[in-house]
Design a protein around this motif. Structure first.
Motif, PDB file in Angstrom:
ATOM      1  N   LEU A  12       0.820  -1.206   0.000  1.00 21.99           N
ATOM      2  CA  LEU A  12       0.000   0.000   0.000  1.00 21.99           C
ATOM      3  C   LEU A  12       0.861   1.266   0.000  1.00 21.99           C
ATOM      4  CD1 LEU A  12      -2.930   1.020   0.159  1.00 21.99           C
ATOM      5  CD2 LEU A  12      -2.736   0.969   2.650  1.00 21.99           C
ATOM      6  N   GLY A  13       1.892   1.268   0.838  1.00 21.86           N
ATOM      7  CA  GLY A  13       2.751   2.443   0.972  1.00 21.86           C
ATOM      8  C   GLY A  13       3.470   2.779  -0.330  1.00 21.86           C
ATOM      9  N   ASP A  14       3.855   1.770  -1.069  1.00 22.85           N
ATOM     10  CA  ASP A  14       4.497   1.994  -2.368  1.00 22.85           C
ATOM     11  C   ASP A  14       3.584   2.815  -3.278  1.00 22.85           C
ATOM     12  OD1 ASP A  14       6.447   1.327  -4.590  1.00 22.85           O
ATOM     13  OD2 ASP A  14       4.638   0.369  -5.368  1.00 22.85           O
ATOM     14  N   ALA A  15       2.303   2.461  -3.305  1.00 30.25           N
ATOM     15  CA  ALA A  15       1.348   3.188  -4.153  1.00 30.25           C
ATOM     16  C   ALA A  15       1.098   4.604  -3.625  1.00 30.25           C
ATOM     17  CB  ALA A  15       0.038   2.412  -4.253  1.00 30.25           C
ATOM     18  N   VAL A  16       1.100   4.756  -2.304  1.00 32.35           N
ATOM     19  CA  VAL A  16       0.915   6.088  -1.712  1.00 32.35           C
ATOM     20  C   VAL A  16       2.096   6.994  -2.089  1.00 32.35           C
ATOM     21  CG1 VAL A  16       0.748   7.381   0.455  1.00 32.35           C
ATOM     22  CG2 VAL A  16      -0.471   5.213   0.208  1.00 32.35           C
ATOM     23  N   LEU A  17       3.303   6.448  -2.007  1.00 34.03           N
ATOM     24  CA  LEU A  17       4.503   7.212  -2.377  1.00 34.03           C
ATOM     25  C   LEU A  17       4.487   7.595  -3.852  1.00 34.03           C
ATOM     26  CD1 LEU A  17       7.756   5.776  -0.792  1.00 34.03           C
ATOM     27  CD2 LEU A  17       6.955   8.131  -0.767  1.00 34.03           C
ATOM     28  N   GLU A  18       4.126   6.637  -4.707  1.00 28.48           N
ATOM     29  CA  GLU A  18       4.070   6.916  -6.152  1.00 28.48           C
ATOM     30  C   GLU A  18       3.156   8.112  -6.418  1.00 28.48           C
ATOM     31  OE1 GLU A  18       5.119   5.265  -9.238  1.00 28.48           O
ATOM     32  OE2 GLU A  18       6.618   4.206  -8.041  1.00 28.48           O
ATOM     33  N   LEU A  19       1.998   8.116  -5.773  1.00 24.55           N
ATOM     34  CA  LEU A  19       1.049   9.204  -6.027  1.00 24.55           C
ATOM     35  C   LEU A  19       1.530  10.525  -5.445  1.00 24.55           C
ATOM     36  CD1 LEU A  19      -1.485  10.487  -7.041  1.00 24.55           C
ATOM     37  CD2 LEU A  19      -2.681   9.711  -4.999  1.00 24.55           C
ATOM     38  N   THR A  20       1.984  10.510  -4.193  1.00 22.90           N
ATOM     39  CA  THR A  20       2.358  11.783  -3.566  1.00 22.90           C
ATOM     40  C   THR A  20       3.566  12.395  -4.277  1.00 22.90           C
ATOM     41  OG1 THR A  20       3.482  10.442  -1.892  1.00 22.90           O
ATOM     42  CG2 THR A  20       1.373  11.389  -1.291  1.00 22.90           C
ATOM     43  N   VAL A  21       4.507  11.559  -4.694  1.00 20.06           N
ATOM     44  CA  VAL A  21       5.674  12.083  -5.411  1.00 20.06           C
ATOM     45  C   VAL A  21       5.264  12.560  -6.814  1.00 20.06           C
ATOM     46  CG1 VAL A  21       7.899  11.430  -6.449  1.00 20.06           C
ATOM     47  CG2 VAL A  21       7.385  10.791  -4.083  1.00 20.06           C
ATOM     48  N   SER A  22       4.396  11.802  -7.491  1.00 21.27           N
ATOM     49  CA  SER A  22       3.918  12.216  -8.815  1.00 21.27           C
ATOM     50  C   SER A  22       3.225  13.568  -8.743  1.00 21.27           C
ATOM     51  CB  SER A  22       2.918  11.191  -9.385  1.00 21.27           C
ATOM     52  OG  SER A  22       3.519   9.937  -9.495  1.00 21.27           O
ATOM     53  N   ASP A  23       2.363  13.712  -7.739  1.00 18.68           N
ATOM     54  CA  ASP A  23       1.616  14.952  -7.548  1.00 18.68           C
ATOM     55  C   ASP A  23       2.584  16.124  -7.327  1.00 18.68           C
ATOM     56  OD1 ASP A  23       0.258  17.027  -5.814  1.00 18.68           O
ATOM     57  OD2 ASP A  23      -1.464  15.804  -6.309  1.00 18.68           O
ATOM     58  N   TYR A  24       3.603  15.875  -6.503  1.00 18.18           N
ATOM     59  CA  TYR A  24       4.582  16.931  -6.209  1.00 18.18           C
ATOM     60  C   TYR A  24       5.333  17.351  -7.471  1.00 18.18           C
ATOM     61  CZ  TYR A  24       8.106  19.581  -3.656  1.00 18.18           C
ATOM     62  OH  TYR A  24       8.915  20.582  -3.195  1.00 18.18           O
ATOM     63  N   LEU A  25       5.804  16.361  -8.238  1.00 15.56           N
ATOM     64  CA  LEU A  25       6.544  16.668  -9.471  1.00 15.56           C
ATOM     65  C   LEU A  25       5.649  17.385 -10.476  1.00 15.56           C
ATOM     66  CD1 LEU A  25       8.576  13.354 -10.036  1.00 15.56           C
ATOM     67  CD2 LEU A  25       9.374  15.515  -9.031  1.00 15.56           C
ATOM     68  N   PHE A  26       4.407  16.903 -10.595  1.00 19.09           N
ATOM     69  CA  PHE A  26       3.455  17.481 -11.548  1.00 19.09           C
ATOM     70  C   PHE A  26       3.270  18.979 -11.286  1.00 19.09           C
ATOM     71  CE2 PHE A  26      -0.660  18.555 -13.289  1.00 19.09           C
ATOM     72  CZ  PHE A  26      -0.744  17.804 -14.447  1.00 19.09           C
ATOM     73  N   LYS A  27       3.169  19.340 -10.009  1.00 18.82           N
ATOM     74  CA  LYS A  27       2.913  20.743  -9.665  1.00 18.82           C
ATOM     75  C   LYS A  27       4.192  21.578  -9.636  1.00 18.82           C
ATOM     76  CE  LYS A  27      -1.418  19.526  -7.531  1.00 18.82           C
ATOM     77  NZ  LYS A  27      -2.052  18.908  -6.358  1.00 18.82           N
ATOM     78  N   LYS A  28       5.294  20.965  -9.248  1.00 15.75           N
ATOM     79  CA  LYS A  28       6.560  21.713  -9.157  1.00 15.75           C
ATOM     80  C   LYS A  28       7.149  21.997 -10.541  1.00 15.75           C
ATOM     81  CE  LYS A  28      11.184  21.598  -7.116  1.00 15.75           C
ATOM     82  NZ  LYS A  28      11.176  22.886  -6.418  1.00 15.75           N
ATOM     83  N   TYR A  29       6.967  21.077 -11.461  1.00 20.32           N
ATOM     84  CA  TYR A  29       7.545  21.241 -12.804  1.00 20.32           C
ATOM     85  C   TYR A  29       6.438  21.280 -13.854  1.00 20.32           C
ATOM     86  CZ  TYR A  29      11.732  19.814 -10.274  1.00 20.32           C
ATOM     87  OH  TYR A  29      12.757  19.732  -9.369  1.00 20.32           O
ATOM     88  N   PRO A  30       5.756  22.407 -13.961  1.00 24.55           N
ATOM     89  CA  PRO A  30       4.559  22.465 -14.820  1.00 24.55           C
ATOM     90  C   PRO A  30       4.858  22.280 -16.309  1.00 24.55           C
ATOM     91  CG  PRO A  30       5.075  24.629 -13.903  1.00 24.55           C
ATOM     92  CD  PRO A  30       5.972  23.655 -13.222  1.00 24.55           C
ATOM     93  N   ASP A  31       6.123  22.430 -16.703  1.00 20.70           N
ATOM     94  CA  ASP A  31       6.429  22.277 -18.130  1.00 20.70           C
ATOM     95  C   ASP A  31       7.229  21.020 -18.432  1.00 20.70           C
ATOM     96  OD1 ASP A  31       5.137  24.647 -18.772  1.00 20.70           O
ATOM     97  OD2 ASP A  31       6.905  25.823 -18.211  1.00 20.70           O
ATOM     98  N   MET A  32       7.457  20.192 -17.430  1.00 18.53           N
ATOM     99  CA  MET A  32       8.281  19.012 -17.671  1.00 18.53           C
ATOM    100  C   MET A  32       7.479  17.939 -18.395  1.00 18.53           C
ATOM    101  SD  MET A  32      10.509  16.755 -14.937  1.00 18.53           S
ATOM    102  CE  MET A  32      11.758  17.962 -14.529  1.00 18.53           C
ATOM    103  N   ALA A  33       8.108  17.329 -19.396  1.00 13.06           N
ATOM    104  CA  ALA A  33       7.417  16.296 -20.172  1.00 13.06           C
ATOM    105  C   ALA A  33       7.216  15.045 -19.328  1.00 13.06           C
ATOM    106  CB  ALA A  33       8.217  15.953 -21.421  1.00 13.06           C
ATOM    107  N   GLU A  34       6.209  14.252 -19.709  1.00 10.83           N
ATOM    108  CA  GLU A  34       5.849  13.027 -18.981  1.00 10.83           C
ATOM    109  C   GLU A  34       7.058  12.094 -18.827  1.00 10.83           C
ATOM    110  OE1 GLU A  34       5.505   9.974 -21.008  1.00 10.83           O
ATOM    111  OE2 GLU A  34       5.316   8.860 -19.129  1.00 10.83           O
TER     112      GLU A  34
END
Lengths: 229, 229
Positions: B48-70
């Protein structure tokens, strides 16, 4: 009613930021053909949506199957968050119709390409998460994804002994026992017979070339019987 | 103060259900040696924690780097949610000390085994999520993980031209331009020289055996200069 209103009505949510919904349905080929409009394609939303799906599905499995081992949950999650399953989910809410595609990609049949539909589904989940938060995503999955999990169809990736355990675990204090009833045949093609006994009642028998396989087959018989009821 | 109180004080959260915290720190070898206590090991929480980390880190990167490619975000996420990084995070909050291990595993040095520590870190995230929800997990990551991302160390997995773009994107309307200044040498060992110009100012020069490599090196020079300031 325009397409976006229709889509929102169909998924049951109104987006605060409609551009998020539009971006989720915009393929890169469409962006390339409309450079002057400075559109975004759905790839970043897909990145986010994939992680949202992994978590929401993991959370659902974790709570639904309190005794399932980590390895089995990992197998089930992989069967749920994979291209063929995502395409089915996307089809069940008619997403293909709303995709914005470039002309070349359209001619090449892109609209029904599995990878494209799976990406759109994940991007939609990402958009819903950004616009409405995790609780709204879960509401959507409760309509589109979780009922499919409840049918047991993804259990097929899990071995039958585990399936049987998950089914009977609903009642507490259940004892599952496997007996090897006998073996026959020459050494190079041995056959074993096994039975599975749940709370003293024989629920299935099976044969196999190893003890393990015989037990699996006994469990499979029991699971199929119980699914029929 | 017992170990669990100390641990809770150190992470800054009091668990409603202390057994969740304890389970996160319980290795299967400990469960096997204490069968009568009917303990659970941390493997399901790690899932479960692995999936929680994947999401929280993805969310952080998505918002911190608004122009970074997928593709670049995927690379960065993989560098953050991977064993060596998780071990560093676990060490920074002294998790190793609290792990419950079997005697054999202890003797074999299991307490400091990277895979074990990474699993404990993920299991802890899973436990925190179940006990306190996603918002509390993010609070914890804001102390232990996100500052590390902010240092730019995980950017090294991303190419320098992208890094430079991410750094200067903070100011809008920035024009980044690469020029090939010249080439030299015989055909089989050609050398190119490139410069990178940001808003009319030369920020770096570099050479390489291909134009692309020369540009990367020019961008690397510029990034290193900017990081120093």
């Amino acid at each position: 009613m325009n397409n976006w209103d229709e889509l929102q009505e169909s998924v049951g949510f109104t987006f605060k930021d409609i551009t998020l919904l539009q971006t989720a349905f915009t393929h890169s080929s469409y962006v390339n053909e409309h450079r002057k409009e400075h559109l975004k394609d759905n790839e970043r939303l897909e990145f986010l949506g994939d992680a949202v799906l992994e978590l929401t599905v993991s959370d659902y499995l974790f709570k639904k199957y309190p005794d399932m081992a980590e390895g089995q949950m990992t197998k089930m999650r992989a069967a749920i968050v994979c291209e063929p399953s995502l395409v089915e989910f996307a089809d069940s809410v008619h997403f293909s119709k709303y995709v914005q595609l470039g002309k070349g990609e359209e001619k090449a049949g892109g609209r029904n390409r599995p990878a494209l539909l799976a990406d759109v589904f994940e991007a939609f989940i990402g958009a819903l998460y950004l616009d409405n938060g995790l609780a709204k995503v879960i509401q959507f999955l409760e309509r589109v994804v979780f009922p499919k999990i409840d049918t047991g169809v993804f259990m097929e990736t899990v071995d039958y002994k585990t399936q049987l355990q998950e089914i009977v675990q609903r009642d507490r204090d259940v004892l599952i026992q496997y007996d090897i009833l006998g073996e026959s045949g020459p050494a190079h093609s041995r056959a074993f017979e096994a039975q599975v006994v749940v709370n003293g009642q024989v629920l299935g028998k099976g044969t196999g070339r190893t003890k393990k396989q015989a037990e699996q087959n006994a469990a499979e018989f029991a699971v199929r019987q119980m699914m029929r009821n």
